[in-house]
Design an enzyme around this catalytic site. Structure first.
Site, PDB file in Angstrom:
ATOM      1  N   TRP A 121      17.464  21.731  15.727  1.00 43.08           N
ATOM      2  CA  TRP A 121      17.004  20.391  16.061  1.00 43.08           C
ATOM      3  C   TRP A 121      15.694  20.399  16.760  1.00 43.08           C
ATOM      4  O   TRP A 121      15.015  19.679  17.069  1.00 43.08           O
ATOM      5  CB  TRP A 121      17.922  19.563  16.586  1.00 43.08           C
TER       6      TRP A 121
ATOM      7  N   ASP B 243      16.753  14.909  23.299  1.00 43.17           N
ATOM      8  CA  ASP B 243      17.443  14.483  22.552  1.00 43.17           C
ATOM      9  C   ASP B 243      19.021  14.786  22.567  1.00 43.17           C
ATOM     10  O   ASP B 243      19.643  15.723  22.575  1.00 43.17           O
ATOM     11  CB  ASP B 243      17.184  15.083  21.040  1.00 43.17           C
TER      12      ASP B 243
ATOM     13  N   LYS C  47      27.380  10.080  15.801  1.00 42.47           N
ATOM     14  CA  LYS C  47      28.110  11.127  16.630  1.00 42.47           C
ATOM     15  C   LYS C  47      29.210  10.699  17.401  1.00 42.47           C
ATOM     16  O   LYS C  47      30.432  10.670  17.506  1.00 42.47           O
ATOM     17  CB  LYS C  47      27.449  12.138  16.886  1.00 42.47           C
TER      18      LYS C  47
END
Length: 361
Positions: A102, A172, A196
């Site tokens: 990511w 992030d 999530k």
């Protein structure tokens, strides 16, 4: 109906009490005589709910004055582009710490808007650790430093905000936000996809220091401009109303559970239980991540014989343990044990793993 334990990396499990409340309110929300999905986002009822959700989030995270909270559409990947658009000029450098897929994707997308630099990276080691802070080569003139605080695919997590000096730190936090208390003041901007630990997909939360909102200075189209969204209290355009409502229910659930300190204790117990089962299996299972950087949210592991993978997945699903297949980049298995995964779910997984090793050893 028999709900299973869902170990999906995202969209991930939601707390059952939240789902039951949403189910009960689906047709008639409050006194509106309509679903929350059907009422105006500018109506008094929705705006009151939105304000309460922000208050609860601020309380949970201890968000200080001088920070704005935005509830936006889209996914976190959109903000790989939107953050540099808002916080940096095209000629500015941005430092990235690469710890997994990511952060790599964020680095690649930023190249369309700024001059990204790899200040430190663990790619040569297969993303199994976080580069020591002493080895980071940060730029004094960087617009900001970007980290992915938890890498869902490789299972690597930052456990504290790294010191990057006066340069704003951007994180992030899609996969570990609300999993433990954090010091928001250490960050210039935090962004997190909801699917999530917050709610359903389609919602992104951005927490941004107010002075950083001035950096866009009219250079960005309004729909991508954090400052424009802040001025309109995240109602610049029609927001993802149902996702915002569900996020608010999750925040209430977290408060009822004792807040983030209680959630951190539970998450630590779950992760310790699962890693102990892996490490204590005499090599039947293995996790490749440096123990100092092992994620508490996403636990990848392999079996000693990959030929058993398909059998493991078939039998685990039959046992009520869902979505344990590892990401295609790393293979093997992955158990995502976010806030909504109860400790009983991890206990059931560990018991299954031990029984599987006994039967297939």
């Amino acid at each position: 109906m028999s709900r299973a334990f869902n170990f999906s990396a995202g969209p991930a499990a939601l707390p059952e009490p939240v789902l039951r409340q949403a189910q009960a309110e689906l047709l008639e929300w409050g006194a509106e005589r309509a679903s929350v999905m059907e009422v105006s986002h500018r109506g008094k009822a929705f705006m009151a709910m939105a304000a309460a959700a922000e208050r609860d989030l601020r309380e949970l995270l201890g968000i200080p004055d001088g920070y704005r909270v935005l509830f936006l559409q889209g996914g976190a990947s959109q903000h790989f582009a939107q953050v540099p658009m808002n916080l940096a000029r095209p000629d500015q450098a941005v430092d990235f710490i690469l710890t997994g897929s990511w952060s790599e994707k964020a680095f690649a997308d930023a190249a369309h808007f700024v001059r990204p630099r790899i200040a430190a990276g663990a790619q040569d080691g297969g993303f199994r650790a976080i580069p020591p802070r002493a080895q980071w080569q940060l730029s004094e003139d960087a617009a900001y430093v970007h980290i992915a605080s938890n890498e869902t695919i490789h299972g690597v997590e930052f456990f504290d905000a790294p010191d990057v000096g006066a340069v704003p730190l951007v994180a992030d936090m899609s996969s570990n936000i609300l999993s433990r208390p954090i010091d928001v003041s250490r960050y210039g901007l935090i962004f997190a996809g909801a699917q999530k630990n917050i709610g359903p997909s389609g919602l992104v939360i951005v927490i941004v220091r107010e002075d950083l909102l001035e950096r866009s200075a009219g250079r960005v189209a309004r729909i991508f401009d954090y400052a424009a969204h802040a001025r309109e209290d995240s109602l610049l355009n029609t927001p993802p109303t149902f996702a915002w409502y569900l996020a608010g229910l999750v925040f209430q659930w977290l408060k009822a559970k004792g807040g983030l300190a209680a959630m951190a204790a539970s998450n630590d117990r779950k992760a310790a239980m699962l890693y102990a089962a892996i490490d204590g299996s005499d090599g039947y299972y293995a996790n490749p991540v440096d123990p100092a950087a092992r994620s508490r949210m996403n636990v990848p592991f392999t079996l000693h014989d990959a030929a058993l993978d398909a059998i493991f997945l078939e039998e685990s699903r039959a046992a009520g343990l869902l979505a344990l297949k590892g990401h295609r980049l790393v293979g093997g298995m992955r158990a995502s044990i976010y806030n909504a995964m109860p400790e009983e779910g991890v206990e059931a997984l560990v018991a299954f793993m031990r029984d599987f090793a006994r039967r297939h050893g």
